[in-house]
Design a protein around this motif. Sequence first.
Motif, PDB file in Angstrom:
ATOM      1  N   VAL A  21       0.956  -1.298   0.053  1.00 35.21           N
ATOM      2  CA  VAL A  21       0.215   0.044  -0.123  1.00 35.21           C
ATOM      3  C   VAL A  21       0.868   1.073   0.053  1.00 35.21           C
ATOM      4  O   VAL A  21       1.715   1.356   0.900  1.00 35.21           O
ATOM      5  N   VAL A  48      -0.661  -1.484  -4.639  1.00 34.22           N
ATOM      6  CA  VAL A  48      -1.831  -0.585  -4.232  1.00 34.22           C
ATOM      7  C   VAL A  48      -1.313   1.104  -4.075  1.00 34.22           C
ATOM      8  O   VAL A  48      -0.668   1.417  -3.467  1.00 34.22           O
ATOM      9  N   ASP A  65      -7.260   0.523  -4.114  1.00 34.28           N
ATOM     10  CA  ASP A  65      -7.221   0.321  -2.543  1.00 34.28           C
ATOM     11  C   ASP A  65      -7.276  -1.085  -2.365  1.00 34.28           C
ATOM     12  O   ASP A  65      -7.641  -1.930  -3.360  1.00 34.28           O
ATOM     13  N   ILE A  88      -6.474   1.870   6.589  1.00 33.36           N
ATOM     14  CA  ILE A  88      -6.032   0.764   5.823  1.00 33.36           C
ATOM     15  C   ILE A  88      -6.076  -0.593   6.762  1.00 33.36           C
ATOM     16  O   ILE A  88      -6.624  -1.657   6.217  1.00 33.36           O
TER      17      ILE A  88
END
Length: 155
Positions: A21, A48, A65, A88
């Motif tokens: 992420v 991501v 996402d 997250i």
Amino acid sequence: MTYSDAFLTRVLRRTKTIAIVGISAKEIRPSFYVARYLQLKGYRIIPVNPGLVGQKVLGEEVYADLASIPHDLDMVDIFRRSDAVPEIVDNALGRWPNLQTIWMQIGVEHEEAAKIATARGVDVIQNKCPKMEYQRLFGELRMGGFNTGMISSKL
């Protein structure tokens, strides 16, 4: 926070698929070269980053996402500021009830989010890098004279 070598080794050995992420497509960014290293070690990397949707990074489709990822994950590796961690973690726990690990990169910590994940049975690692830990634990640190097997100075 301290983590035993046995714990970190167990996490790295059981993990197969990692969502990164906050990954960057720029090769000089830490998120890119950490992902690249982990991919070279056999992990599947799922990038991501909402700013890179529609592109590929390291040969993998980039997702906006965590909710958009159609694959199962073992680990979520967070390259975002600490204040982004709770959202997250909530998204990861809501999407994958069997998620094994939340890993927060160096400088990233959020104790409340960590407690929530831990209470759900997810292992949490904060303020560490999986690339660096992999290198350290599996004998691959070679920079700066670490574990090179060579003596660089002569008397």
